[in-house]
Design a protein around this motif. Structure first.
Motif, PDB file in Angstrom:
ATOM      1  N   VAL A 193     -20.360  69.629  -9.607  1.00 47.91           N
ATOM      2  CA  VAL A 193     -21.747  70.022  -9.868  1.00 47.91           C
ATOM      3  C   VAL A 193     -21.985  71.452  -9.401  1.00 47.91           C
ATOM      4  O   VAL A 193     -22.643  72.241 -10.088  1.00 47.91           O
ATOM      5  CB  VAL A 193     -22.731  69.043  -9.194  1.00 47.91           C
ATOM      6  CG1 VAL A 193     -24.157  69.602  -9.208  1.00 47.91           C
ATOM      7  CG2 VAL A 193     -22.700  67.693  -9.897  1.00 47.91           C
ATOM      8  N   GLU A 194     -21.452  71.812  -8.238  1.00 51.13           N
ATOM      9  CA  GLU A 194     -21.584  73.183  -7.760  1.00 51.13           C
ATOM     10  C   GLU A 194     -20.924  74.165  -8.721  1.00 51.13           C
ATOM     11  O   GLU A 194     -21.477  75.234  -9.006  1.00 51.13           O
ATOM     12  CB  GLU A 194     -20.961  73.312  -6.376  1.00 51.13           C
ATOM     13  CG  GLU A 194     -21.770  72.670  -5.265  1.00 51.13           C
ATOM     14  CD  GLU A 194     -21.075  72.771  -3.928  1.00 51.13           C
ATOM     15  OE1 GLU A 194     -21.689  73.301  -2.984  1.00 51.13           O
ATOM     16  OE2 GLU A 194     -19.918  72.327  -3.813  1.00 51.13           O
ATOM     17  N   VAL A 195     -19.757  73.801  -9.221  1.00 48.75           N
ATOM     18  CA  VAL A 195     -19.025  74.702 -10.113  1.00 48.75           C
ATOM     19  C   VAL A 195     -19.789  74.921 -11.411  1.00 48.75           C
ATOM     20  O   VAL A 195     -19.940  76.057 -11.872  1.00 48.75           O
ATOM     21  CB  VAL A 195     -17.610  74.176 -10.399  1.00 48.75           C
ATOM     22  CG1 VAL A 195     -16.891  75.077 -11.408  1.00 48.75           C
ATOM     23  CG2 VAL A 195     -16.796  74.103  -9.112  1.00 48.75           C
ATOM     24  N   VAL A 196     -20.305  73.854 -12.001  1.00 52.72           N
ATOM     25  CA  VAL A 196     -21.004  74.017 -13.275  1.00 52.72           C
ATOM     26  C   VAL A 196     -22.323  74.746 -13.070  1.00 52.72           C
ATOM     27  O   VAL A 196     -22.746  75.534 -13.928  1.00 52.72           O
ATOM     28  CB  VAL A 196     -21.210  72.664 -13.990  1.00 52.72           C
ATOM     29  CG1 VAL A 196     -22.247  71.809 -13.305  1.00 52.72           C
ATOM     30  CG2 VAL A 196     -21.598  72.878 -15.453  1.00 52.72           C
ATOM     31  N   SER A 197     -22.976  74.562 -11.922  1.00 48.75           N
ATOM     32  CA  SER A 197     -24.208  75.291 -11.641  1.00 48.75           C
ATOM     33  C   SER A 197     -23.916  76.777 -11.429  1.00 48.75           C
ATOM     34  O   SER A 197     -24.631  77.651 -11.942  1.00 48.75           O
ATOM     35  CB  SER A 197     -24.888  74.700 -10.404  1.00 48.75           C
ATOM     36  OG  SER A 197     -26.115  75.362 -10.145  1.00 48.75           O
ATOM     37  N   TYR A 198     -22.877  77.075 -10.677  1.00 52.40           N
ATOM     38  CA  TYR A 198     -22.441  78.460 -10.452  1.00 52.40           C
ATOM     39  C   TYR A 198     -22.093  79.115 -11.789  1.00 52.40           C
ATOM     40  O   TYR A 198     -22.449  80.268 -12.048  1.00 52.40           O
ATOM     41  CB  TYR A 198     -21.224  78.447  -9.533  1.00 52.40           C
ATOM     42  CG  TYR A 198     -21.022  79.673  -8.688  1.00 52.40           C
ATOM     43  CD1 TYR A 198     -21.463  79.720  -7.362  1.00 52.40           C
ATOM     44  CD2 TYR A 198     -20.350  80.789  -9.173  1.00 52.40           C
ATOM     45  CE1 TYR A 198     -21.250  80.832  -6.556  1.00 52.40           C
ATOM     46  CE2 TYR A 198     -20.134  81.901  -8.386  1.00 52.40           C
ATOM     47  CZ  TYR A 198     -20.589  81.920  -7.078  1.00 52.40           C
ATOM     48  OH  TYR A 198     -20.372  83.033  -6.288  1.00 52.40           O
ATOM     49  N   PHE A 199     -21.407  78.362 -12.627  1.00 53.31           N
ATOM     50  CA  PHE A 199     -20.980  78.832 -13.943  1.00 53.31           C
ATOM     51  C   PHE A 199     -22.178  79.094 -14.844  1.00 53.31           C
ATOM     52  O   PHE A 199     -22.261  80.142 -15.495  1.00 53.31           O
ATOM     53  CB  PHE A 199     -20.066  77.781 -14.557  1.00 53.31           C
ATOM     54  CG  PHE A 199     -19.663  78.023 -15.988  1.00 53.31           C
ATOM     55  CD1 PHE A 199     -18.797  79.047 -16.313  1.00 53.31           C
ATOM     56  CD2 PHE A 199     -20.140  77.209 -17.002  1.00 53.31           C
ATOM     57  CE1 PHE A 199     -18.412  79.267 -17.629  1.00 53.31           C
ATOM     58  CE2 PHE A 199     -19.754  77.417 -18.319  1.00 53.31           C
ATOM     59  CZ  PHE A 199     -18.893  78.447 -18.643  1.00 53.31           C
ATOM     60  N   PHE A 200     -23.128  78.156 -14.881  1.00 55.23           N
ATOM     61  CA  PHE A 200     -24.269  78.314 -15.784  1.00 55.23           C
ATOM     62  C   PHE A 200     -25.223  79.401 -15.296  1.00 55.23           C
ATOM     63  O   PHE A 200     -25.492  80.375 -16.008  1.00 55.23           O
ATOM     64  CB  PHE A 200     -25.029  76.996 -15.944  1.00 55.23           C
ATOM     65  CG  PHE A 200     -26.287  77.164 -16.757  1.00 55.23           C
ATOM     66  CD1 PHE A 200     -26.215  77.381 -18.128  1.00 55.23           C
ATOM     67  CD2 PHE A 200     -27.537  77.139 -16.156  1.00 55.23           C
ATOM     68  CE1 PHE A 200     -27.364  77.579 -18.887  1.00 55.23           C
ATOM     69  CE2 PHE A 200     -28.694  77.328 -16.900  1.00 55.23           C
ATOM     70  CZ  PHE A 200     -28.613  77.547 -18.269  1.00 55.23           C
ATOM     71  N   PHE A 201     -25.733  79.262 -14.074  1.00 52.47           N
ATOM     72  CA  PHE A 201     -26.774  80.181 -13.615  1.00 52.47           C
ATOM     73  C   PHE A 201     -26.234  81.567 -13.274  1.00 52.47           C
ATOM     74  O   PHE A 201     -26.950  82.563 -13.420  1.00 52.47           O
ATOM     75  CB  PHE A 201     -27.506  79.583 -12.413  1.00 52.47           C
ATOM     76  CG  PHE A 201     -28.435  78.459 -12.780  1.00 52.47           C
ATOM     77  CD1 PHE A 201     -29.611  78.710 -13.464  1.00 52.47           C
ATOM     78  CD2 PHE A 201     -28.120  77.155 -12.442  1.00 52.47           C
ATOM     79  CE1 PHE A 201     -30.473  77.672 -13.812  1.00 52.47           C
ATOM     80  CE2 PHE A 201     -28.966  76.107 -12.783  1.00 52.47           C
ATOM     81  CZ  PHE A 201     -30.150  76.369 -13.470  1.00 52.47           C
ATOM     82  N   ARG A 248     -25.744  74.097 -19.848  1.00 49.95           N
ATOM     83  CA  ARG A 248     -26.998  73.506 -19.365  1.00 49.95           C
ATOM     84  C   ARG A 248     -26.963  71.984 -19.492  1.00 49.95           C
ATOM     85  O   ARG A 248     -27.306  71.255 -18.561  1.00 49.95           O
ATOM     86  CB  ARG A 248     -28.181  74.079 -20.153  1.00 49.95           C
ATOM     87  CG  ARG A 248     -29.533  73.525 -19.706  1.00 49.95           C
ATOM     88  CD  ARG A 248     -30.661  74.113 -20.531  1.00 49.95           C
ATOM     89  NE  ARG A 248     -30.562  73.729 -21.930  1.00 49.95           N
ATOM     90  CZ  ARG A 248     -30.445  74.585 -22.931  1.00 49.95           C
ATOM     91  NH1 ARG A 248     -30.370  75.877 -22.700  1.00 49.95           N
ATOM     92  NH2 ARG A 248     -30.378  74.156 -24.184  1.00 49.95           N
ATOM     93  N   GLU A 249     -26.546  71.491 -20.666  1.00 50.06           N
ATOM     94  CA  GLU A 249     -26.462  70.045 -20.861  1.00 50.06           C
ATOM     95  C   GLU A 249     -25.420  69.416 -19.940  1.00 50.06           C
ATOM     96  O   GLU A 249     -25.605  68.310 -19.425  1.00 50.06           O
ATOM     97  CB  GLU A 249     -26.111  69.740 -22.329  1.00 50.06           C
ATOM     98  CG  GLU A 249     -27.195  70.093 -23.323  1.00 50.06           C
ATOM     99  CD  GLU A 249     -28.468  69.270 -23.122  1.00 50.06           C
ATOM    100  OE1 GLU A 249     -28.355  68.062 -22.829  1.00 50.06           O
ATOM    101  OE2 GLU A 249     -29.565  69.844 -23.232  1.00 50.06           O
ATOM    102  N   MET A 250     -24.338  70.133 -19.705  1.00 48.30           N
ATOM    103  CA  MET A 250     -23.290  69.632 -18.823  1.00 48.30           C
ATOM    104  C   MET A 250     -23.822  69.470 -17.403  1.00 48.30           C
ATOM    105  O   MET A 250     -23.548  68.470 -16.725  1.00 48.30           O
ATOM    106  CB  MET A 250     -22.104  70.596 -18.848  1.00 48.30           C
ATOM    107  CG  MET A 250     -20.873  70.107 -18.107  1.00 48.30           C
ATOM    108  SD  MET A 250     -19.521  71.299 -18.310  1.00 48.30           S
ATOM    109  CE  MET A 250     -18.185  70.444 -17.509  1.00 48.30           C
ATOM    110  N   LEU A 251     -24.586  70.459 -16.929  1.00 46.66           N
ATOM    111  CA  LEU A 251     -25.149  70.380 -15.594  1.00 46.66           C
ATOM    112  C   LEU A 251     -26.094  69.188 -15.472  1.00 46.66           C
ATOM    113  O   LEU A 251     -26.029  68.420 -14.499  1.00 46.66           O
ATOM    114  CB  LEU A 251     -25.892  71.672 -15.257  1.00 46.66           C
ATOM    115  CG  LEU A 251     -26.668  71.676 -13.935  1.00 46.66           C
ATOM    116  CD1 LEU A 251     -25.741  71.413 -12.754  1.00 46.66           C
ATOM    117  CD2 LEU A 251     -27.409  72.993 -13.750  1.00 46.66           C
ATOM    118  N   MET A 252     -26.963  69.014 -16.442  1.00 50.92           N
ATOM    119  CA  MET A 252     -27.913  67.905 -16.373  1.00 50.92           C
ATOM    120  C   MET A 252     -27.199  66.559 -16.416  1.00 50.92           C
ATOM    121  O   MET A 252     -27.583  65.609 -15.734  1.00 50.92           O
ATOM    122  CB  MET A 252     -28.929  68.014 -17.514  1.00 50.92           C
ATOM    123  CG  MET A 252     -29.924  69.149 -17.322  1.00 50.92           C
ATOM    124  SD  MET A 252     -31.303  69.106 -18.487  1.00 50.92           S
ATOM    125  CE  MET A 252     -30.474  69.584 -20.011  1.00 50.92           C
TER     126      MET A 252
END
Length: 290
Positions: A193-201, A248-252
């Motif tokens: 979750v941290e990785v995908v958030s770091y990646f997206f935002f 975004r969808e991946m993070l959610m």
């Protein structure tokens, strides 16, 4: 005072360096409002940081070939470290072991594979496959930017040297060194979750707007700096039209209805954007002193 000093983060986040194995939750369905509400709350929280990043003065100062050369010699390391986030995500949501088994979520696996396809083996202006890192190196060569340091860095990695040792040995400027360290610490040690958030935002959500601001200074970019202009336009297209919405969808989906996951996502997003602002502050200082 730097840009980041002027942003009131109001954050109580701490670095989470513990690796949390990926356990997929149910696929996000339309009508499941919690994840979308939680996502919009996070976006609202990040709005001051995001505004500071997208209105950073550095974009208006890369206004000559000399300054573009200096900018690219630093920024190329951020182009390189991006792929570690991508490959970590791919390793988490696709099957990497044998014998093969179907992924827990084919939709998320497809997203990860599509991003790798676009970033690691995209088609360049010559219609030949190349990674975006390789395209960037060609853009540097095209305008006479010095790529000796980053090429030496890659050679050291190929010989098995640790990335942090290689950065130190080559005296890579502290601004980009800190940025790379933040990226790789998340990619290697963060939860999925941290990785995908770091990646997206920190990347997919802001890169299209950042690169549009850089591109506007080069009205004749296709003539003056064709590879650099192609690189910017390709990221604006991919990240804005597909990679960003997919991330975004991946993070959610991955954060789901778990509050602890959303807290992780919040801290990671704040770290990612703050790290980029600090990088731009250091680049701006370098351009002024150059």
């Amino acid at each position: 005072m730097t840009t980041i000093d002027r942003v009131d983060q109001k954050s109580h986040c701490t670095d989470n360096r513990r690796y949390t194995p990926f356990t997929p939750g149910p696929l996000l369905k339309r009508g499941q409002l919690f994840e979308r509400v939680r996502f919009e709350q996070l976006r609202k929280r990040l709005a001051p940081l995001r505004h500071a990043l997208l209105h950073h003065p550095v974009y208006d100062e890369v206004d000559s070939l000399g300054r573009l050369r200096d900018f690219m010699q630093i920024h190329v390391f951020a182009v390189w470290d991006f792929m570690s986030l991508v490959k970590r995500l791919q390793s988490e949501v696709t099957i990497q072991s044998l014998p093969w088994m179907p992924p827990a979520s084919a939709q998320i696996a497809r997203f990860a594979n599509e991003v790798v396809l676009g970033e690691e083996t995209d088609l360049g202006p010559d219609k030949k496959p190349a990674s975006h890192f390789e395209l960037y190196l060609r853009a540097m060569d095209e305008i006479g930017a010095d790529s000796a340091v980053v090429r030496s860095f890659m050679e050291k990695l190929a010989r098995g040297e640790h990335w942090s040792v290689a950065l130190k040995e080559l005296a890579v400027p502290p601004g980009i060194t800190d940025f790379v360290k933040g990226t790789l610490q998340c990619a290697i040690h963060g939860s999925v979750v941290e990785v995908v958030s770091y990646f997206f935002f920190g990347r997919e959500d802001v890169i299209p707007e950042m690169f549009k601001r850089l591109l506007k200074l080069w009205d004749n970019g296709a003539i003056e700096v064709p590879y650099f202009a192609y690189y910017l336009k390709r990221h604006i297209e991919l990240d804005g039209d597909s990679h960003g919405p997919w991330a975004r969808e991946m993070l959610m989906t991955l954060a789901g209805q778990d509050e602890s996951s959303w807290k992780q996502a919040t801290c990671a997003a704040e770290r990612a954007i703050t790290s980029r602002i600090k990088l731009w502050d250091s680049v701006r200082t370098h351009l002024r002193n150059g």
